[in-house]
Design an enzyme around this catalytic site. Structure first.
Site, PDB file in Angstrom:
ATOM      1  N   SER A  92       0.968  -1.342   0.007  1.00 40.01           N
ATOM      2  CA  SER A  92       0.054   0.071   0.127  1.00 40.01           C
ATOM      3  C   SER A  92       0.875   1.362   0.125  1.00 40.01           C
ATOM      4  O   SER A  92       2.004   0.947   0.453  1.00 40.01           O
ATOM      5  CB  SER A  92      -0.704  -0.023   1.206  1.00 40.01           C
ATOM      6  OG  SER A  92      -1.555   1.274   1.395  1.00 40.01           O
ATOM      7  N   TYR A 122      -1.629  -1.323  10.470  1.00 35.65           N
ATOM      8  CA  TYR A 122      -1.955  -1.542   8.891  1.00 35.65           C
ATOM      9  C   TYR A 122      -0.471  -0.872   8.249  1.00 35.65           C
ATOM     10  O   TYR A 122      -0.019  -1.753   7.476  1.00 35.65           O
ATOM     11  CB  TYR A 122      -3.071  -0.814   8.465  1.00 35.65           C
ATOM     12  CG  TYR A 122      -3.331  -0.818   7.024  1.00 35.65           C
ATOM     13  CD1 TYR A 122      -4.074  -1.835   6.533  1.00 35.65           C
ATOM     14  CD2 TYR A 122      -2.784   0.320   6.008  1.00 35.65           C
ATOM     15  CE1 TYR A 122      -4.127  -2.082   5.173  1.00 35.65           C
ATOM     16  CE2 TYR A 122      -3.186   0.218   4.502  1.00 35.65           C
ATOM     17  CZ  TYR A 122      -3.823  -1.005   4.192  1.00 35.65           C
ATOM     18  OH  TYR A 122      -4.055  -1.139   3.116  1.00 35.65           O
TER      19      TYR A 122
END
Length: 255
Positions: free
Chosen positions: A135, A148
């Site tokens: 990401s 995350y």
């Protein structure tokens, strides 16, 4: 010969787009997902693609899926580790350890466990491609999303290490770093942040887009196209890379 492809968490969203992208090239595809509802809809819409229920937090479940899929496909040419969850949206002192661990298990551990099964198959045939979904959060810090971000940074480290190990066997490994991808998952991320900060959804949405040179959301099909390319003969010497598909992030969303 048609490519043989396994994709995690692929009954909906980005994973579904990747599965359909490979299927459109004539590849044999086997996907997994933890959501029975999403799997039922996927199977109904895509009867030519095998789909299994797998909880990627379980090593035993992953091994069972590989045993089934490798037999079903007759081998493996491409593994796409797409699985991920958003994890808690909170400051670090408000995050409980169980939520931290769950995010790491899905976003990182599942990538490791799947790569562990794929590597010997690809090494033996001396070809293959592993694609890990990281990401933009794996390239920057991410306030109120530390589990995350930590997992996505680690995915890049895993990717580069696998590229070193597998390169002598002509196996590539790359990480894709999506930015703000259009869809319900990103909407849930922004809704959670808006609630945590006490601001409007529209304000958060505008902040995400304003930090990009190309000021629009990324489409799931664009990520699928990059996966298909990275697994193609044209990309046989592209390995160990972190490839952002984010409209070029100028300033990462700070929130």
């Amino acid at each position: 010969m048609a490519q043989r492809v396994m994709i995690t968490a692929a009954a909906a969203g980005i994973g579904r787009a990747i599965a359909l992208g490979f299927a459109a090239t004539g590849a044999k595809v086997h996907v997994c997902d933890v959501s029975e509802d999403a799997l039922s809809a996927f199977r109904a819409e895509n009867p030519g693609i095998a789909a299994s229920h797998v909880d990627l937090r379980s090593e035993g479940a992953i091994n069972g899926w590989f045993d089934t899929a490798l037999t079903d496909l007759g081998g493996l040419d491409v593994l796409v580790n797409n699985a991920g969850i958003k994890g808690p949206t909170a400051l670090v002192d408000d995050i409980n350890y169980a939520d931290w661990r769950e995010c790491i298990e899905v976003c990182l551990d599942s990538h490791f466990l799947c790569a562990k099964r794929a590597a010997p198959v690809m090494k033996k045939q001396k070809s293959g491609s592993i694609i890990n979904l990281s990401s933009t959060a794996g390239q920057f810090g991410y306030g109120a999303r530390s589990p995350y971000a930590a997992a996505k940074w680690a995915v890049i480290g895993l990717t580069k290490s696998l590229a070193i190990e597998l390169g002598p066997y002509d196996v590539t490994c790359n990480a894709i770093c999506p930015g703000t991808v259009r869809g319900p998952r990103m909407a849930r991320v922004m809704e959670a942040e808006a609630k945590q900060r006490g601001v409007s959804f529209e304000k958060v949405e505008a902040e995400y887009i304003s930090g990009q040179s190309i000021k629009r959301f990324i489409e799931a099909d664009e990520i699928a196209g990059l996966c298909v390319f990275l697994a193609s003969p044209a990309a046989r010497t592209i390995s160990g890379q972190e490839l952002a598909i984010d409209g070029h992030t100028e300033t990462f969303h700070l929130g």
